[in-house]
Scaffold this active site. Structure first.
Site, mmCIF file in Angstrom:
data_model
loop_
_atom_site.group_PDB
_atom_site.id
_atom_site.type_symbol
_atom_site.label_atom_id
_atom_site.label_comp_id
_atom_site.label_asym_id
_atom_site.label_seq_id
_atom_site.Cartn_x
_atom_site.Cartn_y
_atom_site.Cartn_z
ATOM 1 N N LYS A 80 0.818 -1.228 0.000
ATOM 2 C CA LYS A 80 0.000 0.000 0.000
ATOM 3 C C LYS A 80 0.844 1.266 0.000
ATOM 4 O O LYS A 80 0.400 2.327 -0.434
ATOM 5 C CB LYS A 80 -0.919 -0.015 1.223
ATOM 6 C CG LYS A 80 -2.096 -0.964 1.059
ATOM 7 C CD LYS A 80 -3.350 -0.216 0.769
ATOM 8 C CE LYS A 80 -4.316 -1.052 -0.019
ATOM 9 N NZ LYS A 80 -5.545 -0.350 -0.341
ATOM 10 N N ASP A 98 -8.342 0.386 6.975
ATOM 11 C CA ASP A 98 -8.401 -0.805 7.828
ATOM 12 C C ASP A 98 -7.030 -1.059 8.433
ATOM 13 O O ASP A 98 -6.836 -2.019 9.163
ATOM 14 C CB ASP A 98 -8.810 -2.032 7.000
ATOM 15 C CG ASP A 98 -10.325 -2.118 6.819
ATOM 16 O OD1 ASP A 98 -11.039 -1.760 7.756
ATOM 17 O OD2 ASP A 98 -10.765 -2.528 5.731
HETATM 18 C C1 LIG Z 1 -2.850 -6.482 2.584
HETATM 19 C C2 LIG Z 1 -3.873 -5.968 1.658
HETATM 20 N N1 LIG Z 1 -4.075 -6.620 0.506
HETATM 21 C C3 LIG Z 1 -4.990 -6.207 -0.385
HETATM 22 C C4 LIG Z 1 -5.748 -5.085 -0.129
HETATM 23 C C5 LIG Z 1 -6.772 -4.693 -1.140
HETATM 24 O O1 LIG Z 1 -6.565 -3.454 -1.709
HETATM 25 P P1 LIG Z 1 -7.834 -2.616 -2.197
HETATM 26 O O2 LIG Z 1 -8.495 -2.087 -0.948
HETATM 27 O O3 LIG Z 1 -7.270 -1.573 -3.070
HETATM 28 O O4 LIG Z 1 -8.732 -3.568 -2.866
HETATM 29 C C6 LIG Z 1 -5.560 -4.372 1.056
HETATM 30 C C7 LIG Z 1 -6.335 -3.182 1.362
HETATM 31 O O5 LIG Z 1 -6.137 -2.506 2.348
HETATM 32 C C8 LIG Z 1 -4.605 -4.829 1.978
HETATM 33 O O6 LIG Z 1 -4.385 -4.196 3.127
#
Ligand SMILES: Cc1ncc(COP(=O)(O)O)c(C=O)c1O
Length: 379
Positions: free
Chosen positions: A77, A103
């Protein structure tokens, strides 16, 4: 909790629309790799060949792009938030307070990027956010506000803070009238794909047949899809979108053909994917591109964490958090869940398939990690 997954197969004759022009102008033209590689401690993250796990699943190849140590912040992220803040400051130099809802991982990333630029950050988190995730954000000197509600409520509070206090909202989800920053965040995620060029992707072929993409609001998944659609329009891999069964807004939206809040309980160990409503812009891209929507029970995510932590024979050991392992979890569900046999055949996943998954986070909640990797599970 039932161990069966939900799925939605879009109609085969679904019309493919071209990617949204405003989104794609930003997405195609930006070069986030040039920016990210200028940051101290930049290193491309590893692309790992899990040949033994692939064999056990009866597929040809399984590649995993491991984001667990990205900029020492344990999540991909960072790529999106840092790029969006960098671009904002390029055109609006000065002192700002950046805000967002999260989150956990996106908030940590906004806090990290704001601190690097000596800016302030205010991060809104849902009330059930793990203490360790809050601690990681506070360590980066950001102010954390715990919202009495879920992720969607935290987003509303961040939006209100922008209006009331003039903060700059760096949100990784979009809605009517808010699409530019999420497009820049999406472009920032492209770095992980660009890093695979010449390793996996050649000029004419992506080198893979399937990509499993875990989705929260869907911005990251839509970024991966947009990359392949732009680069390999004639030899695109198939995309499988993976969500928690209890938080499946993308699946519900595509089934209803309109953005739809999940009907699930939103109780899931996959905290980073636990968003009530998907991003509008991301959904439009996903809706016209994804070949299968899978909503999986938590046990598959735990099983995937365990398969990576206790590797098969000579495979590399990988530390994956609950959401990080969710793409692989989707593959495990598709290979092992008997109720999905017909779906597997229909999309053509078999012993000739070359599959790519991403570990999108490392150990972001150590207490939960310790418990989950030793939990007895049934799948
Ligand atoms: C570890 C992880 N993987 C995948 C995602 C998915 O990303 P998106 O919210 O852009 O779908 C998130 C989102 O916070 C995440 O924290």
């Amino acid at each position: 909790m039932s161990q069966n997954s939900h799925y939605y197969l879009p109609p085969e004759n679904r019309p493919r629309i071209t990617l949204d022009k405003d989104f794609n102008k930003i997405f195609k033209n930006e070069d986030p790799l040039a920016y990210h590689s200028s940051i101290r401690n930049y290193e491309p993250t590893p692309l790992i060949n899990l040949s033994k796990l692939a064999k056990s699943l009866n597929i040809k190849d399984l590649y995993l792009k491991d984001e667990s140590a990205r900029f020492r912040q344990n999540t991909f992220k960072i790529l999106g938030a840092s790029f969006a803040i960098h671009k904002y400051l390029e055109s609006n130099p000065g002192r700002h307070t950046f805000c967002t809802a999260t989150d956990g991982n996106h908030g940590r990333s906004v806090a990290w990027a704001a601190r690097r630029h000596r800016q302030k950050a205010v991060i809104f988190v849902p009330k059930n956010t793990a203490k360790s995730r809050i601690k990681n954000i506070k360590k980066l000197r950001a102010k954390v506000i715990i919202v009495n509600g879920d992720y969607d409520r935290a987003v509303m509070r961040a939006r209100a803070a922008e209006r009331l206090y003039g903060y700059v909202l760096i949100q990784d989800t979009s809605w009517e009238g808010y699409a530019e920053i999420p497009s820049i965040i999406s472009a920032g995620y492209k770095t992980m794909l660009l890093e695979m060029e010449e390793l996996l992707h050649s000029k004419s072929s992506p080198g893979i047949d399937f990509v499993f993409l875990q989705s929260g609001v869907g911005t990251w998944a839509s970024s991966v899809v947009a990359y392949y659609r732009n680069k390999y329009p004639r030899s695109m891999p198939k995309f499988i979108l993976v969500e928690p069964k209890e938080s499946d807004s993308m699946l519900a939206s595509s089934r209803n053909q309109t953005l739809t809040r999940t009907g699930g309980t939103q109780e899931t160990v996959m905290a980073g994917l636990n968003c009530g409503t998907a991003s509008l812009q991301a959904w439009k891209i996903i809706n016209e591109s994804v070949d299968l929507f899978l909503a999986i029970p938590d046990d598959y995510a735990i099983k995937a964490m365990q398969n990576l932590y206790y590797p098969f024979k000579s495979d590399t050991q990988i530390f994956a958090g609950e959401s990080g392992a969710a793409g692989l979890a989707g593959l495990l569900a598709l290979c092992n869940d008997e109720s999905l046999e017909k779906v597997r055949e229909r999309i053509g996943l078999n012993e000739k398939s070359r599959v790519l998954v991403f570990n999108t986070e490392g150990v972001t909640d150590p207490e939960s990690f310790e418990e989950l990797i030793s939990r007895e599970i049934e799948v």
